[in-house]
Enzyme design. Structure first.
Site, mmCIF file in Angstrom:
data_model
loop_
_atom_site.group_PDB
_atom_site.id
_atom_site.type_symbol
_atom_site.label_atom_id
_atom_site.label_comp_id
_atom_site.label_asym_id
_atom_site.label_seq_id
_atom_site.Cartn_x
_atom_site.Cartn_y
_atom_site.Cartn_z
ATOM 1 N N SER A 1 3.570 -50.940 -69.205
ATOM 2 C CA SER A 1 4.456 -49.786 -69.097
ATOM 3 C C SER A 1 5.707 -49.955 -69.967
ATOM 4 O O SER A 1 5.613 -50.131 -71.170
ATOM 5 C CB SER A 1 4.814 -49.569 -67.628
ATOM 6 O OG SER A 1 5.423 -48.327 -67.412
ATOM 7 N N HIS B 1 0.304 -46.662 -70.435
ATOM 8 C CA HIS B 1 0.033 -45.404 -69.737
ATOM 9 C C HIS B 1 1.222 -44.478 -69.902
ATOM 10 O O HIS B 1 2.282 -44.872 -70.379
ATOM 11 C CB HIS B 1 -0.297 -45.639 -68.255
ATOM 12 C CG HIS B 1 0.821 -46.252 -67.457
ATOM 13 N ND1 HIS B 1 0.670 -46.716 -66.183
ATOM 14 C CD2 HIS B 1 2.123 -46.479 -67.752
ATOM 15 C CE1 HIS B 1 1.797 -47.198 -65.724
ATOM 16 N NE2 HIS B 1 2.701 -47.055 -66.665
#
Length: 212
Positions: free
Chosen positions: A113, A138
């Site tokens: 992330s 993501h």
């Protein structure tokens, strides 16, 4: 804005969020050893471990600035983090680019992330990882609440961050923007070998001497 689109952008990524339950805790709570602190400074090594928040960003920034003032020799940043606050990751990303000292980025454990944004702050040839490192990319996630207009504003901001993250990963990895946009629509995990093939890292290393 399409409500289904808003739902996708704000879906609850349960597994990842469970690991970020300590978001608001101080990363500096642990008692620091003066001996280890001195050794880390002399070795020009900075750790980005755990959840990325404003306190960690401030601590890392101070260390980077101090090391840059001390010498123009390369700094090694070790990253093992599930991610955290996007803006705090941006602070570290920008600070690494701000200092006038070369930085070597070493992934270990997992880099996920917002930690990926930190990791991609240096040129590809300076990005390496240890053999068992895993990478997670993501789209940003978040909960929207309040009045309908506030929800729409928050959703638009999430879309902007998503586009910025996609562009960063595409630019630094050499992948097409279309592929990256599709890949980050859901959790996209990579082993060290897969991350090398994807373009997130240049090499997999085993020993400290391999960084040079």
């Amino acid at each position: 804005m399409d409500l289904e689109r808003v739902h996708v952008l704000t879906h609850n990524q349960t597994n990842h969020k469970d690991l970020l339950m300590a978001d608001d805790k101080d990363n500096n709570d642990a008692q620091r050893s003066p001996f280890l602190e001195e050794k880390a400074f002399k070795s020009r090594t900075v750790l980005v471990f755990g959840t990325i928040n404003d306190k960690l960003a401030a601590d890392v920034s101070k260390r980077l600035i101090a090391l840059a003032a001390e010498s123009k020799d390369p700094i090694t940043v070790l990253v093992s983090s599930p991610g955290g606050h996007v803006e705090s990751g941006d602070v570290i990303h920008d600070m690494i680019k701000f200092i006038d000292v070369p930085v070597n980025m070493v992934g270990t454990g997992w880099v996920g992330s917002a930690a990926v944004s930190v990791f991609l702050s240096v040129p590809a040839e300076r990005r390496v990882c240890l053999p068992n490192t895993r990478f997670l990319i993501h789209q940003p996630s978040g909960g929207c609440g309040g009045q309908a207009t506030d929800i729409a504003i928050q959703a638009r901001e999430i879309v902007k961050v998503r586009e910025r993250i996609s562009a960063l990963i595409a630019r630094e990895s050499g992948q097409s923007l279309e592929r990256v946009t599709n890949d980050i629509d859901r959790d996209y995990w990579m082993s060290a070998e897969e991350a090398q093939e994807y373009g997130l890292i240049s090499r997999i290393i085993i020993k400290q001497s391999d960084i040079a």
